[in-house]
Design a protein around this motif. Structure first.
Motif, PDB file in Angstrom:
ATOM      1  N   PHE A   1       0.855  -1.193   0.000  1.00  0.00           N
ATOM      2  CA  PHE A   1       0.000   0.000   0.000  1.00  0.00           C
ATOM      3  C   PHE A   1       0.886   1.236   0.000  1.00  0.00           C
ATOM      4  O   PHE A   1       1.007   1.942   1.002  1.00  0.00           O
ATOM      5  CB  PHE A   1      -0.927   0.006   1.211  1.00  0.00           C
ATOM      6  CG  PHE A   1      -2.190  -0.791   1.030  1.00  0.00           C
ATOM      7  CD1 PHE A   1      -3.212  -0.321   0.234  1.00  0.00           C
ATOM      8  CD2 PHE A   1      -2.349  -2.016   1.666  1.00  0.00           C
ATOM      9  CE1 PHE A   1      -4.390  -1.046   0.072  1.00  0.00           C
ATOM     10  CE2 PHE A   1      -3.521  -2.749   1.520  1.00  0.00           C
ATOM     11  CZ  PHE A   1      -4.536  -2.271   0.707  1.00  0.00           C
ATOM     12  N   GLU A   2       1.542   1.488  -1.120  1.00  0.00           N
ATOM     13  CA  GLU A   2       2.420   2.647  -1.255  1.00  0.00           C
ATOM     14  C   GLU A   2       1.588   3.886  -1.586  1.00  0.00           C
ATOM     15  O   GLU A   2       0.625   3.830  -2.354  1.00  0.00           O
ATOM     16  CB  GLU A   2       3.444   2.412  -2.371  1.00  0.00           C
ATOM     17  CG  GLU A   2       4.373   1.240  -2.132  1.00  0.00           C
ATOM     18  CD  GLU A   2       5.472   1.563  -1.132  1.00  0.00           C
ATOM     19  OE1 GLU A   2       5.449   2.669  -0.541  1.00  0.00           O
ATOM     20  OE2 GLU A   2       6.357   0.699  -0.923  1.00  0.00           O
ATOM     21  N   LYS A   3       1.995   5.018  -1.013  1.00  0.00           N
ATOM     22  CA  LYS A   3       1.262   6.273  -1.228  1.00  0.00           C
ATOM     23  C   LYS A   3       1.168   6.624  -2.708  1.00  0.00           C
ATOM     24  O   LYS A   3       0.171   7.205  -3.163  1.00  0.00           O
ATOM     25  CB  LYS A   3       1.943   7.395  -0.459  1.00  0.00           C
ATOM     26  CG  LYS A   3       1.138   8.691  -0.400  1.00  0.00           C
ATOM     27  CD  LYS A   3       1.813   9.709   0.506  1.00  0.00           C
ATOM     28  CE  LYS A   3       0.983  10.994   0.592  1.00  0.00           C
ATOM     29  NZ  LYS A   3       1.619  11.983   1.506  1.00  0.00           N
TER      30      LYS A   3
ATOM     31  N   ARG B   1      -0.188   2.991   6.386  1.00  0.00           N
ATOM     32  CA  ARG B   1      -1.128   3.881   7.049  1.00  0.00           C
ATOM     33  C   ARG B   1      -2.536   3.571   6.561  1.00  0.00           C
ATOM     34  O   ARG B   1      -2.754   3.366   5.357  1.00  0.00           O
ATOM     35  CB  ARG B   1      -0.800   5.350   6.750  1.00  0.00           C
ATOM     36  CG  ARG B   1       0.594   5.796   7.135  1.00  0.00           C
ATOM     37  CD  ARG B   1       0.846   5.677   8.625  1.00  0.00           C
ATOM     38  NE  ARG B   1      -0.151   6.424   9.415  1.00  0.00           N
ATOM     39  CZ  ARG B   1      -0.242   6.341  10.739  1.00  0.00           C
ATOM     40  NH1 ARG B   1       0.581   5.543  11.412  1.00  0.00           N
ATOM     41  NH2 ARG B   1      -1.141   7.048  11.380  1.00  0.00           N
ATOM     42  N   ILE B   2      -3.478   3.514   7.487  1.00  0.00           N
ATOM     43  CA  ILE B   2      -4.856   3.181   7.129  1.00  0.00           C
ATOM     44  C   ILE B   2      -5.407   4.150   6.094  1.00  0.00           C
ATOM     45  O   ILE B   2      -6.085   3.757   5.133  1.00  0.00           O
ATOM     46  CB  ILE B   2      -5.754   3.175   8.388  1.00  0.00           C
ATOM     47  CG1 ILE B   2      -5.445   1.949   9.249  1.00  0.00           C
ATOM     48  CG2 ILE B   2      -7.229   3.188   8.010  1.00  0.00           C
ATOM     49  CD1 ILE B   2      -5.781   0.626   8.595  1.00  0.00           C
ATOM     50  N   GLU B   3      -5.107   5.439   6.251  1.00  0.00           N
ATOM     51  CA  GLU B   3      -5.628   6.416   5.301  1.00  0.00           C
ATOM     52  C   GLU B   3      -5.032   6.218   3.906  1.00  0.00           C
ATOM     53  O   GLU B   3      -5.694   6.444   2.885  1.00  0.00           O
ATOM     54  CB  GLU B   3      -5.365   7.841   5.793  1.00  0.00           C
ATOM     55  CG  GLU B   3      -3.899   8.184   6.048  1.00  0.00           C
ATOM     56  CD  GLU B   3      -3.452   7.897   7.463  1.00  0.00           C
ATOM     57  OE1 GLU B   3      -2.464   8.529   7.900  1.00  0.00           O
ATOM     58  OE2 GLU B   3      -4.092   7.059   8.141  1.00  0.00           O
ATOM     59  N   THR B   4      -3.782   5.744   3.854  1.00  0.00           N
ATOM     60  CA  THR B   4      -3.166   5.449   2.552  1.00  0.00           C
ATOM     61  C   THR B   4      -3.827   4.234   1.917  1.00  0.00           C
ATOM     62  O   THR B   4      -4.106   4.230   0.707  1.00  0.00           O
ATOM     63  CB  THR B   4      -1.652   5.194   2.718  1.00  0.00           C
ATOM     64  OG1 THR B   4      -1.041   6.358   3.261  1.00  0.00           O
ATOM     65  CG2 THR B   4      -1.016   4.862   1.382  1.00  0.00           C
TER      66      THR B   4
ATOM     67  N   ALA C   1      -7.055   5.301   0.405  1.00  0.00           N
ATOM     68  CA  ALA C   1      -6.885   6.086  -0.821  1.00  0.00           C
ATOM     69  C   ALA C   1      -6.446   5.221  -1.990  1.00  0.00           C
ATOM     70  O   ALA C   1      -6.876   5.421  -3.137  1.00  0.00           O
ATOM     71  CB  ALA C   1      -5.870   7.203  -0.580  1.00  0.00           C
ATOM     72  N   VAL C   2      -5.586   4.221  -1.730  1.00  0.00           N
ATOM     73  CA  VAL C   2      -5.129   3.323  -2.793  1.00  0.00           C
ATOM     74  C   VAL C   2      -6.283   2.503  -3.344  1.00  0.00           C
ATOM     75  O   VAL C   2      -6.451   2.367  -4.566  1.00  0.00           O
ATOM     76  CB  VAL C   2      -3.999   2.409  -2.275  1.00  0.00           C
ATOM     77  CG1 VAL C   2      -3.701   1.294  -3.280  1.00  0.00           C
ATOM     78  CG2 VAL C   2      -2.741   3.215  -1.997  1.00  0.00           C
ATOM     79  N   LEU C   3      -7.097   1.953  -2.453  1.00  0.00           N
ATOM     80  CA  LEU C   3      -8.238   1.147  -2.910  1.00  0.00           C
ATOM     81  C   LEU C   3      -9.195   1.978  -3.757  1.00  0.00           C
ATOM     82  O   LEU C   3      -9.700   1.510  -4.785  1.00  0.00           O
ATOM     83  CB  LEU C   3      -8.965   0.550  -1.708  1.00  0.00           C
ATOM     84  CG  LEU C   3      -8.219  -0.561  -0.956  1.00  0.00           C
ATOM     85  CD1 LEU C   3      -8.968  -0.943   0.316  1.00  0.00           C
ATOM     86  CD2 LEU C   3      -8.039  -1.783  -1.853  1.00  0.00           C
ATOM     87  N   ARG C   4      -9.439   3.213  -3.355  1.00  0.00           N
ATOM     88  CA  ARG C   4     -10.341   4.081  -4.127  1.00  0.00           C
ATOM     89  C   ARG C   4      -9.745   4.392  -5.502  1.00  0.00           C
ATOM     90  O   ARG C   4     -10.448   4.416  -6.512  1.00  0.00           O
ATOM     91  CB  ARG C   4     -10.592   5.379  -3.367  1.00  0.00           C
ATOM     92  CG  ARG C   4     -11.192   5.229  -1.980  1.00  0.00           C
ATOM     93  CD  ARG C   4     -12.576   4.639  -1.991  1.00  0.00           C
ATOM     94  NE  ARG C   4     -13.180   4.702  -0.651  1.00  0.00           N
ATOM     95  CZ  ARG C   4     -14.243   3.996  -0.287  1.00  0.00           C
ATOM     96  NH1 ARG C   4     -14.806   3.175  -1.153  1.00  0.00           N
ATOM     97  NH2 ARG C   4     -14.737   4.107   0.929  1.00  0.00           N
ATOM     98  N   SER C   5      -8.426   4.628  -5.543  1.00  0.00           N
ATOM     99  CA  SER C   5      -7.786   4.950  -6.816  1.00  0.00           C
ATOM    100  C   SER C   5      -7.814   3.760  -7.769  1.00  0.00           C
ATOM    101  O   SER C   5      -8.079   3.906  -8.968  1.00  0.00           O
ATOM    102  CB  SER C   5      -6.338   5.398  -6.574  1.00  0.00           C
ATOM    103  OG  SER C   5      -5.725   5.800  -7.783  1.00  0.00           O
TER     104      SER C   5
END
Length: 524
Positions: free
Chosen positions: A352-354, A393-396, A399-403
């Motif tokens: 889960f890279e930013k 990071r949970i927030e990352t 964001a990755v899943l949404r992208s």
């Protein structure tokens, strides 16, 4: 002549990349070598109509009769694109083959073989005494008829002077030692070698028990390229344990392992862009506490051309990246060559890279043929992720899943319950994360943590009955921890309609191997 062999039992979903890479390395250095997948051959042998008819009991259930009747047809379906046109037909075909394999229970009736697993209730794959009994012919597995009737004659006819067995999974250990004993008796002058990730992970126990490792001449720990080349040219001298060298090959040769022959709706080429793990800090992972390979990446700028070259040579357009995690420079290079790679379809593991939350990058990856990415979430609790050393990071992750969802790239998310010290609140955080992101998660793998002995997490987890054999903790405290996690999985996670819907569309047994060939939006 050097013969590379993969013993049963692993999923027959694609050619073994390790053998193909070693084969390519040896041939590029002028060594006469060939490869044979005894695992695939064993499944084909056991599922032939005549073999099933002989092995089937006199009294059969309706399900077993149906499975035997449809076994060959089911195999054929699962090797054609038609398998992906109806998920219901696909599931039935997998179930028929799995049920048919249930006929084989071994000489004592205590074995179980499926399309993705092999278990022996009477023998332990982590008992060196049991492995020695198999090698000596004093015990047997359900694979013995295949070994004797089909595999041994084929191997003897090739007249090899060196055979190397590749053992990467625990389910291969019992059959591999049995096969090794048969090979030694059939070819007494043979040099017999074994290596692979499973043996390297089990190194400490093996080095302490060299007297129980007959009939092998050598065991190889780590990368096998340099060692096999030396053995083929000069022999190994009197040294039993051999240390892998620094050479790491990347270009495979699939001669004798043609991708079209496997149980896959589309032929899939396994390829690796890196060896080892570039993160290597997850405290639950055997690769972090006992790496099987030093980390090294193929030159990113050269990877797209390698993919195109392999795809043309083997007439395949589907690719499976087997990396522990695809490095970001590789992903960026693939994205930059989207015009060239648009005819391919590929999948593999990433962290889960930013950078993967950037819609521009994920859009380019989709254009470059990325159909699915596998991501190890492990937990929806930041506290748990920090204890695990995940660096996520949970927030990352969100964001990755949404992208990925916006780019049209399927996500295959891995969750692991049962982290030492995990609280109910932390488990519920995982439940809430999965429900909140259910629309962006295509497939799910829900598992209970197996904790390696050497993990830093193990010190506080269990002191009363740590296993004397195997790779993971198995004592009473460990069983209690796993039991609590299993109850939460069954009573809470799988009770969620949103989570259950994702689990239900995950292909049975073949999971990620076949998932990327389906459109999750049309699966029911």
């Amino acid at each position: 002549m050097v013969l590379l062999l993969q013993p049963p039992a692993v999923k027959p979903a694609g050619p073994p990349l390790g053998l193909a890479v070693l084969l390519g390395h040896l041939r590029r250095h002028g060594i006469e070598a060939s490869a044979f997948d005894a695992n695939l051959a064993a499944y084909r042998y056991l599922l032939q109509p005549d073999q099933l008819a002989v092995a089937a009991p006199e009294e059969q259930t309706t399900a077993l009769k149906r499975a035997v009747k449809h076994a060959e047809r089911s195999w054929q379906l699962l090797t054609t694109p038609a398998a992906c046109r109806s998920f219901a037909r696909y599931q039935s075909a997998v179930q028929h083959l799995n049920t048919a394999l249930g006929i084989y229970r071994g000489p004592e009736g205590d074995e179980r073989l499926t399309l993705g697993d092999y278990q022996h209730q009477g023998l332990s794959e982590f008992s060196l005494a049991d492995l020695q009994d198999l090698a000596a012919g004093e015990a047997a597995t359900l694979f013995r008829p295949f070994f004797r009737e089909q595999l041994l004659p084929a191997v003897v006819a090739r007249k090899p002077r060196l055979i190397a067995l590749s053992v990467n999974y625990r389910h291969q250990l019992l059959p591999a030692f049995e096969l090794a004993g048969l090979l030694r008796r059939a070819l007494p002058g043979l040099t017999l070698v074994a290596g692979g990730g499973m043996l390297t992970s089990w190194r400490q126990e093996l080095e302490a028990a060299v007297g129980l490792l007959a009939p092998f001449d050598h065991l190889v720990f780590g990368p096998g390229e340099d060692v096999l080349l030396q053995l083929a040219r000069e022999g190994g001298g009197g040294q039993f344990f051999l240390e892998g060298g620094s050479s790491l090959a990347f270009e495979p040769d699939f001669s004798g392992l043609e991708p079209a022959g496997y149980l896959n709706p589309e032929p899939v080429l396994p390829v690796t862009a890196s060896r080892g793990c570039y993160w290597q800090r997850c405290l639950f992972c055997p690769e972090a506490v006992a790496p099987t390979h030093p980390y090294r990446s193929f030159t990113p700028a050269e990877l797209p051309d390698l993919l195109l070259r392999l795809a043309r040579k083997w007439r395949v357009r589907h690719v499976h990246f087997t990396d522990d995690a695809l490095p970001l420079p590789v992903l960026r290079e693939l994205a930059a060559r989207s015009d060239d790679l648009s005819g391919l379809a590929w999948y593999g593991f990433v962290r889960f890279e930013k950078a993967l939350a950037d819609d521009r990058l994920t859009g380019q990856l989709a254009a470059a043929g990325c159909r699915m990415l596998q991501l190890g979430l492990e937990s929806g609790s930041q506290k748990v992720l920090d204890r695990l050393g995940k660096g996520t990071r949970i927030e990352t992750a969100s964001a990755v899943l949404r992208s990925l969802q916006r780019a049209g790239i399927a996500s295959y998310v891995y969750v692991m319950l049962g982290v030492p010290g995990e609280t109910e609140e932390e488990r519920l955080a995982t439940l809430h994360f999965l429900e909140e992101h259910a629309g962006a998660i295509s497939f799910l793998n829900l598992a209970i943590m197996n904790l390696p002995h050497q993990s830093q997490l193990a010190a506080d987890s269990e002191t009363d009955d740590q296993a004397a054999r195997g790779l993971y903790l198995t004592g009473e405290a460990e069983q209690r921890r796993r039991g609590e996690a299993r109850r939460f999985l069954q009573q809470k996670l799988l009770a969620s309609p949103l989570i259950r819907a994702i689990v239900n569309r995950t292909p049975p047994l073949f999971t990620s191997n076949h998932a990327f060939l389906f459109d999750p939006q049309t699966m029911k």
